[in-house]
Enzyme design. Structure first.
Site, PDB file in Angstrom:
ATOM      1  N   GLU A 109       0.818  -1.203   0.000  1.00 28.51           N
ATOM      2  CA  GLU A 109       0.000   0.000   0.000  1.00 28.51           C
ATOM      3  C   GLU A 109       0.866   1.273   0.000  1.00 28.51           C
ATOM      4  OE1 GLU A 109      -2.989   0.391  -0.438  1.00 28.51           O
ATOM      5  OE2 GLU A 109      -3.799   2.110   0.635  1.00 28.51           O
ATOM      6  N   ASP A 110       1.906   1.267   0.810  1.00 30.72           N
ATOM      7  CA  ASP A 110       2.631   2.510   1.062  1.00 30.72           C
ATOM      8  C   ASP A 110       3.973   2.631   0.355  1.00 30.72           C
ATOM      9  OD1 ASP A 110       0.564   2.984   2.728  1.00 30.72           O
ATOM     10  OD2 ASP A 110       1.652   2.592   4.589  1.00 30.72           O
TER      11      ASP A 110
END
Ligand code: MN
Length: 723
Positions: A79-80
């Site tokens: 996600e990051d």
């Protein structure tokens, strides 16, 4: 140094757990996460990597396996950061990659406002989407750590997260039986949702000792039990969660002092006798509150729960509850009797809550994982679809629609509202047009395209939809909107089915016949019956017994009157030397019970799929069956092909439009067929018609039928019947 958590802390915990973890994989996962998050910081100021480390540590506490820990360490990298799922899969295997993907997907779903009726659907959907239950457990630990560090969030985010945690995640933790996480999630949510109420209860608890109080009590009791010959007693103690107390105080409107189970001590013993002994010891030690003693051992609760409950006042004047039960009773209370044996026996009961059963199973696995240190990764067994029989999809407005797996876009439309279904002309999934029989997949956003209000569903949809809700709504529409069409459809379907069953009701008897069937079906008219068949509210199969029964009566009546006019007009060929009335070239077999021989009087029974079975007319089986209303309609006349009964006389009644030459034409037709004519009379009746009575000689029913057919073809003849 602020004392941030480091990888060594996790390693230490893993080693102390005594379980066989794959340290190499954990090392690799940590290094990847560490690199991916390097330079990132949390709002609280600590390095980002602290968060996945904490989540992994929570999982060690729950007894989760190596893959879960690895996935937890890397749960935010896709996600990051720039790390891809493919990289994870090649380095850690599909399991870990799927888990990371699952957690990432769950994280993407944001529920800003949760309405009560939607909350349950959302919970189910999350469970379904997490597929592998380990995903949900990682997500719960992720949420727990985020809530622990939520003070760093701005006010609005705190409230949003707290509400979502309270409505969605805490109930999931509850259903999975992870009660400590459930309680902490609730307490931390409450702290953001009602800080004043939360602090109030915290203070009240602190005033009378809290956790220390009940730990001390449990120790005192344990010593006393040992003195009284029960050194094996297992003690558990708990303080009711802040939110649990809050609910009793604010939702049931009670004072803190009126809540007697803020503190509870549980005593687990080996035998029932010991339970009662222990109760005596407790009541000797403390003053029992009146009316608070419950003996659920001698009188179990309806769900099978067994335990002794009593509430006593401690020496500090603080009441607490004591539960006394055997190990076995404790197990049953934890998992539920039904869930326990149902899973063990592999029984899948259709009506009951399958989700509950499966979650009970997950609970058990979690528990055995924790107890049995070298059980390895039992949790791998519970991979896969947690809820394969349900799907969840969104309306464009964000409402969740819950359908059985295999449901189509039409089912979805009807689940929204019957008016949406009835007007449906198409569907879009995630903005792309799909066929209306598209099978709904969890997580899809489905938009139903509607036409004009009077559009209405298609009858074919009944074959596509899978939910009874949609089916009923479609039928209801047809019932209301299309009566004429239903009547026609229904009657046509009925006629088809009767032909298939070789049932031929003469036209002049049809209305009366069908009115009788309708009456027996408790319907007001034949039309009403056709209409019900047409919209699908009545199954033809439910009528066939009655139809065959009435047909049997009709035919029996015909036989009395020697009426055979209902037989189709054609020449029948026999097979195996047998002619079966009304059926051409049908396969026949000879019944073993009576073994008919040529010359015997015979009858035929229309079997299901095995042609016609030929019996002697006086065969006992045949006689019995003909008297049975269920079967009567399936008996048909039959005779040997070469049987000639030249002198059999039959009288026919012929009606025709009166004209010159009529009698001559009739006589000519009979002569053509070489039929002997024994008597013949004709007279004029009203409306320009003539009636003629003929007595002729015939060879067989088959012969008679060809005679009748021939006479009907004579010009101006209206009807010919045998009388
Ligand atoms: Mn996270």
């Amino acid at each position: 140094m602020a004392g941030y958590v480091v990888y060594d802390d996790l390693k230490q915990m893993v080693l102390e757990s005594g379980r066989p973890y794959d340290m190499e994989m954990l090392d690799k996962a940590y290094q990847l996460a560490e690199r991916a998050h390097s330079g990132q910081f949390r709002r609280s100021g600590e390095p980002y990597i602290c968060h996945p480390l904490h989540v992994a540590m929570l999982l060690v506490d729950l007894g989760m396996d190596t893959e879960s820990l690895a996935a937890a360490l890397m749960h935010d990298v896709v996600e990051d950061t720039s790390v891809t799922l493919n990289e994870l899969e090649s380095q850690f295997g599909a399991d870990v990659a799927h888990m990371v993907d699952g957690v990432t997907k769950l994280t993407k779903i944001q529920f800003s406002s949760v309405e009560e009726q939607q909350a349950e659907n959302l919970r189910k959907m999350l469970m379904a989407m997490s597929q592998d239950v380990r995903v949900m457990i990682i997500k719960l630990c992720d949420r727990l750590h985020n809530m622990r560090t939520g003070d760093a969030w701005p006010e609005q985010k705190r409230r949003d997260k707290a509400l979502e945690t309270m409505e969605v995640y805490a109930p999931i933790a509850h259903r999975l039986g992870i009660s400590n996480i459930k309680e902490e999630l609730e307490d931390r949510s409450l702290r953001y949702l009602d800080p004043v109420g939360y602090e109030n209860i915290k203070e009240l608890l602190a005033e009378n000792g809290g956790r220390e109080f009940v730990t001390h009590i449990a120790e005192v009791i344990r010593e006393r039990l040992a003195e009284n010959g029960m050194p094996e007693a297992i003690m558990k103690s708990r303080v009711k969660s802040v939110y649990g107390i809050y609910r009793k105080m604010f939702m049931q409107n009670r004072d803190f002092e009126e809540i007697y189970d803020v503190y509870a001590v549980r005593i687990i013993l080996d035998t029932v006798a010991e339970c009662y002994n222990a109760l005596g010891v407790i009541h000797d030690m403390y003053h029992p509150l009146p009316n608070r003693f419950k003996d659920y051992i001698s009188t179990p609760k309806p769900n099978g729960y067994q335990s002794l409950h009593t509430t006593v006042i401690g020496h500090e004047g603080i009441p607490f509850e004591v539960q006394i039960r055997t190990r076995e009773m404790d197990q049953m209370a934890e998992y539920g009797v039904a869930a326990h044996w149902k899973y063990k026996a592999g029984i899948q009961s259709g009506g009951s809550d399958r989700l509950e059963e499966r979650l009970a199973w997950v609970r058990q696995l979690l528990e055995s994982q924790r107890e049995n240190e070298d059980a390895g990764s039992l949790l791998q067994d519970i991979k896969g679809d947690l809820l394969p029989e349900e799907v969840f999809a969104f309306t464009p407005k964000g409402d969740v629609i819950n359908l059985p797996a295999g449901a189509t876009a039409i089912d979805f439309a009807y689940a929204i509202h019957s008016a949406v279904g009835n007007r449906m002309i198409g569907a879009k999934v995630n903005s792309r047009i799909v066929p209306i029989d598209h099978k709904v997949v969890t997580g899809e956003i489905i938009e139903i395209i509607t036409g004009p209000a009077d559009k209405g569903p298609s009858r074919d949809w009944l074959k596509i939809v899978t939910t009874s809700e949609a089916r009923n709504k479609i039928r209801n529409w047809f019932k209301k909107e299309r009566r004429e069409e239903n009547i026609q459809e229904g009657r046509a379907a009925l006629e088809r089915e009767m032909r298939r069953n070789l049932i031929t009701v003469p036209d002049d008897k049809w209305d009366e016949f069908m009115a009788e069937i309708a009456r027996r079906q408790r319907l007001n008219s034949a039309d009403e019956m056709y209409a019900a068949l047409g919209y699908g509210g009545l199954q033809i199969s439910r009528l066939m017994g009655k139809i065959k029964d009435e047909y049997g009566k009709l035919k029996a009546g015909d036989e009395k009157a020697n009426l055979l006019a209902d037989i189709p007009l054609k020449k029948y060929k026999g097979s195996d030397g047998v002619v079966v009335e009304g059926i051409d070239n049908c396969p026949v077999k000879f019944a073993k019970c009576c073994s008919p021989l040529p010359g015997d009087e015979i009858v035929g029974f229309i079997t299901r799929g095995f042609g016609v079975s030929i019996h002697k007319k006086d065969c006992q089986n045949a006689q019995a069956s003909m008297n049975d209303p269920e079967n009567r309609g399936r008996w048909v006349r039959a005779y040997w092909e070469d049987t000639k009964q030249e002198n059999y006389k039959a009288t026919l009644e012929l009606t025709a439009m009166d004209r010159n030459g009529l009698v001559g034409d009739v006589a000519m037709a009979l002569a053509d067929l070489r039929v002997p004519v024994y008597a013949m009379s004709a007279r004029a009746v009203d409306n320009g018609r003539a009636s003629m009575s003929l007595t002729i000689g015939i060879a067989s029913t088959e012969h008679l039928n060809s005679v009748l057919a021939k006479l009907r073809r004579v010009k101006d003849v209206v009807s010919v019947m045998r009388v």
